[in-house]
Enzyme design. Structure first.
Site, PDB file in Angstrom:
ATOM      1  N   HIS A 147      -9.636   1.399   4.869  1.00  0.00           N
ATOM      2  CA  HIS A 147      -8.366   1.570   5.589  1.00  0.00           C
ATOM      3  C   HIS A 147      -8.576   2.531   6.759  1.00  0.00           C
ATOM      4  O   HIS A 147      -9.351   3.488   6.648  1.00  0.00           O
ATOM      5  CB  HIS A 147      -7.303   2.115   4.632  1.00  0.00           C
ATOM      6  CG  HIS A 147      -5.926   2.030   5.213  1.00  0.00           C
ATOM      7  ND1 HIS A 147      -5.463   2.949   6.122  1.00  0.00           N
ATOM      8  CD2 HIS A 147      -4.936   1.117   5.047  1.00  0.00           C
ATOM      9  CE1 HIS A 147      -4.228   2.602   6.486  1.00  0.00           C
ATOM     10  NE2 HIS A 147      -3.890   1.493   5.845  1.00  0.00           N
ATOM     11  N   GLU A 194      -5.543  -4.807  10.434  1.00  0.00           N
ATOM     12  CA  GLU A 194      -4.544  -3.764  10.664  1.00  0.00           C
ATOM     13  C   GLU A 194      -4.843  -3.058  11.987  1.00  0.00           C
ATOM     14  O   GLU A 194      -5.661  -2.123  12.019  1.00  0.00           O
ATOM     15  CB  GLU A 194      -4.582  -2.740   9.532  1.00  0.00           C
ATOM     16  CG  GLU A 194      -4.270  -3.327   8.171  1.00  0.00           C
ATOM     17  CD  GLU A 194      -3.629  -2.311   7.226  1.00  0.00           C
ATOM     18  OE1 GLU A 194      -2.664  -2.698   6.567  1.00  0.00           O
ATOM     19  OE2 GLU A 194      -4.075  -1.150   7.174  1.00  0.00           O
ATOM     20  N   SER A 211       3.328  -2.250  10.269  1.00  0.00           N
ATOM     21  CA  SER A 211       4.771  -2.350  10.504  1.00  0.00           C
ATOM     22  C   SER A 211       5.345  -3.731  10.175  1.00  0.00           C
ATOM     23  O   SER A 211       6.202  -4.237  10.886  1.00  0.00           O
ATOM     24  CB  SER A 211       5.108  -1.938  11.940  1.00  0.00           C
ATOM     25  OG  SER A 211       4.704  -0.596  12.163  1.00  0.00           O
ATOM     26  N   GLY A 231       2.389   2.314  10.829  1.00  0.00           N
ATOM     27  CA  GLY A 231       3.361   3.396  10.686  1.00  0.00           C
ATOM     28  C   GLY A 231       4.046   3.777  11.986  1.00  0.00           C
ATOM     29  O   GLY A 231       4.692   4.813  12.072  1.00  0.00           O
ATOM     30  N   GLU A 243      -6.875   4.876   7.820  1.00  0.00           N
ATOM     31  CA  GLU A 243      -6.599   6.283   7.482  1.00  0.00           C
ATOM     32  C   GLU A 243      -7.804   6.906   6.777  1.00  0.00           C
ATOM     33  O   GLU A 243      -8.113   8.080   6.987  1.00  0.00           O
ATOM     34  CB  GLU A 243      -5.318   6.378   6.632  1.00  0.00           C
ATOM     35  CG  GLU A 243      -4.089   6.119   7.493  1.00  0.00           C
ATOM     36  CD  GLU A 243      -2.879   5.559   6.762  1.00  0.00           C
ATOM     37  OE1 GLU A 243      -2.830   5.607   5.525  1.00  0.00           O
ATOM     38  OE2 GLU A 243      -1.972   5.052   7.461  1.00  0.00           O
ATOM     39  N   ASN A 294       0.881  -1.169   0.000  1.00  0.00           N
ATOM     40  CA  ASN A 294       0.000   0.000   0.000  1.00  0.00           C
ATOM     41  C   ASN A 294       0.920   1.220   0.000  1.00  0.00           C
ATOM     42  O   ASN A 294       1.494   1.562   1.027  1.00  0.00           O
ATOM     43  CB  ASN A 294      -0.894  -0.025   1.251  1.00  0.00           C
ATOM     44  CG  ASN A 294      -1.711   1.253   1.398  1.00  0.00           C
ATOM     45  OD1 ASN A 294      -1.731   2.095   0.496  1.00  0.00           O
ATOM     46  ND2 ASN A 294      -2.369   1.406   2.534  1.00  0.00           N
ATOM     47  N   TRP A 295       1.045   1.823  -1.171  1.00  0.00           N
ATOM     48  CA  TRP A 295       1.997   2.940  -1.301  1.00  0.00           C
ATOM     49  C   TRP A 295       1.520   4.203  -0.585  1.00  0.00           C
ATOM     50  O   TRP A 295       2.272   5.150  -0.424  1.00  0.00           O
ATOM     51  CB  TRP A 295       2.222   3.281  -2.780  1.00  0.00           C
ATOM     52  CG  TRP A 295       3.039   2.289  -3.548  1.00  0.00           C
ATOM     53  CD1 TRP A 295       3.517   1.077  -3.112  1.00  0.00           C
ATOM     54  CD2 TRP A 295       3.501   2.418  -4.901  1.00  0.00           C
ATOM     55  NE1 TRP A 295       4.222   0.453  -4.109  1.00  0.00           N
ATOM     56  CE2 TRP A 295       4.233   1.268  -5.219  1.00  0.00           C
ATOM     57  CE3 TRP A 295       3.349   3.411  -5.887  1.00  0.00           C
ATOM     58  CZ2 TRP A 295       4.826   1.072  -6.470  1.00  0.00           C
ATOM     59  CZ3 TRP A 295       3.934   3.215  -7.132  1.00  0.00           C
ATOM     60  CH2 TRP A 295       4.668   2.064  -7.414  1.00  0.00           C
ATOM     61  N   LYS A 296       0.244   4.248  -0.216  1.00  0.00           N
ATOM     62  CA  LYS A 296      -0.344   5.458   0.371  1.00  0.00           C
ATOM     63  C   LYS A 296      -0.067   6.652  -0.556  1.00  0.00           C
ATOM     64  O   LYS A 296      -0.044   6.472  -1.774  1.00  0.00           O
ATOM     65  CB  LYS A 296       0.177   5.661   1.799  1.00  0.00           C
ATOM     66  CG  LYS A 296      -0.054   4.383   2.636  1.00  0.00           C
ATOM     67  CD  LYS A 296       0.118   4.547   4.099  1.00  0.00           C
ATOM     68  CE  LYS A 296      -0.171   3.215   4.787  1.00  0.00           C
ATOM     69  NZ  LYS A 296      -0.108   3.271   6.238  1.00  0.00           N
ATOM     70  N   GLY A 333       2.843  -1.165   4.271  1.00  0.00           N
ATOM     71  CA  GLY A 333       2.920   0.269   4.026  1.00  0.00           C
ATOM     72  C   GLY A 333       4.356   0.679   3.724  1.00  0.00           C
ATOM     73  O   GLY A 333       4.880   0.453   2.626  1.00  0.00           O
ATOM     74  N   GLY A 334       5.007   1.288   4.701  1.00  0.00           N
ATOM     75  CA  GLY A 334       6.342   1.869   4.514  1.00  0.00           C
ATOM     76  C   GLY A 334       7.339   0.953   3.804  1.00  0.00           C
ATOM     77  O   GLY A 334       8.063   1.391   2.905  1.00  0.00           O
TER      78      GLY A 334
HETATM   79  P1  13P Z   1       2.978   0.366   7.724  1.00  0.00           P
HETATM   80  O1  13P Z   1       3.462  -0.950   7.147  1.00  0.00           O
HETATM   81  O2  13P Z   1       3.742   1.545   7.254  1.00  0.00           O
HETATM   82  O3  13P Z   1       2.834   0.271   9.216  1.00  0.00           O
HETATM   83  O4  13P Z   1       1.490   0.585   7.157  1.00  0.00           O
HETATM   84  C1  13P Z   1       0.582  -0.455   7.242  1.00  0.00           C
HETATM   85  C2  13P Z   1      -0.608  -0.102   6.443  1.00  0.00           C
HETATM   86  O5  13P Z   1      -1.341   0.813   6.772  1.00  0.00           O
HETATM   87  C3  13P Z   1      -0.884  -0.872   5.228  1.00  0.00           C
HETATM   88  O6  13P Z   1      -2.131  -0.588   4.715  1.00  0.00           O
END
Ligand code: 13P
Length: 253
Positions: A95, A167, A212, A173, A97, A9-11, A233-234
């Site tokens: 999600h 999640e 994470s 994050g 977010e 998930n590149w956000k 994510g990251g």
């Molecule tokens: P991180 O891997 O950066 O914690 O993000 C997880 C995420 O929100 C994937 O959708």
């Protein structure tokens, strides 16, 4: 036997130049990994680039959101059919977010989920509790409610068409990962809950862990019986990290 799945998930990160470098690294790294499935969910403007670069590879692609409407006067929104025009397989729905920062309720997530299923996109439906909810011991109630709302709308048969991502909001994050046992407990709960609706469908359901996930904890997480891969994510923005996570999924039993 469920196949493992790893989705990045590149956000809201990327640029044409950075994506190119990242995707070249990922493609080279996962080439030949046949035992698991892979994907990336990218910002809308990059769908054409990603389609051109990933077409014919073992990495699928998708978006991070969609509109519940087919078309109309919805400035700034993107319809399911538009995602199909760019070859998307996946779309992330609900999600945390989107829920927290864009005020998406369970009902909006459910409407988007329905729209994805109707368009034959695979929704990656996110569920998870906040730290306060975990500390008040209501994790299971929160997740049960999140699941109930979408399945009430879409019907039980949607279980065969969806992917779930657990999640925990406190792990996103933050560098704080749920331990494999903590994550496994919630994954098992989700599967049991859905097994009450249909045992066979629940057994086949792919449940990803997100929060994470890194190269150094993926293998342990993916070795748990109800963890079928990860939503990353990251670490999905760094080719070597993402490839190492894909490798852990490819090698997991
Ligand atoms: P991180 O891997 O950066 O914690 O993000 C997880 C995420 O929100 C994937 O959708």
């Amino acid at each position: 036997m469920r196949r493992k799945l790893v989705v990045g998930n590149w956000k809201m990160y990327g640029s044409l130049a950075r994506n190119k470098e990242l995707l070249e690294g990922v493609l080279q790294g996962v080439n030949g990994f046949k035992a698991a499935d892979f994907g990336v969910c990218v910002p809308y403007p990059y769908l054409a680039q990603v389609q051109a670069m990933l077409h014919g590879s073992n990495v699928a692609w998708g978006a991070q959101n969609l509109s519940q409407h087919e078309q109309g006067a919805f400035t700034g929104a993107v319809a399911p059919g538009m995602l199909l025009d760019f070859g998307c397989r996946y779309v992330i729905i609900g999600h945390s977010e989107r829920r927290a920062l864009f005020h998406e309720s369970n009902d909006i997530a459910a409407a988007k989920f329905d729209a994805a299923i109707k368009a034959d996109l695979t929704p990656i439906f996110c569920v998870g509790e906040t730290l306060a909810e975990r500390e008040s011991n209501v994790t299971e109630e929160v997740i049960a409610r999140q699941l109930e709302v979408v399945l009430n709308h879409a019907g039980v048969s949607a279980i065969t068409k969806m992917v779930i991502a657990y999640e925990p909001v406190w792990a996103i994050g933050t560098g704080k990962t749920a331990t494999p046992d903590q994550a496994q407990a919630v994954h098992a709960f989700i599967r049991q809950r859905l097994a009450q609706l249909d045992g066979q469908m629940a057994q086949g359901l792919c449940i990803l862990y997100g929060g994470s996930v890194k190269a150094n904890n993926a293998e342990q997480l993916f070795s748990m019986p109800d963890i079928d891969g990860g939503l990353i994510g990251g670490a999905s923005l760094v080719a070597d990290e993402f490839v190492a996570i894909c490798k852990a999924a490819n090698g997991a039993q």
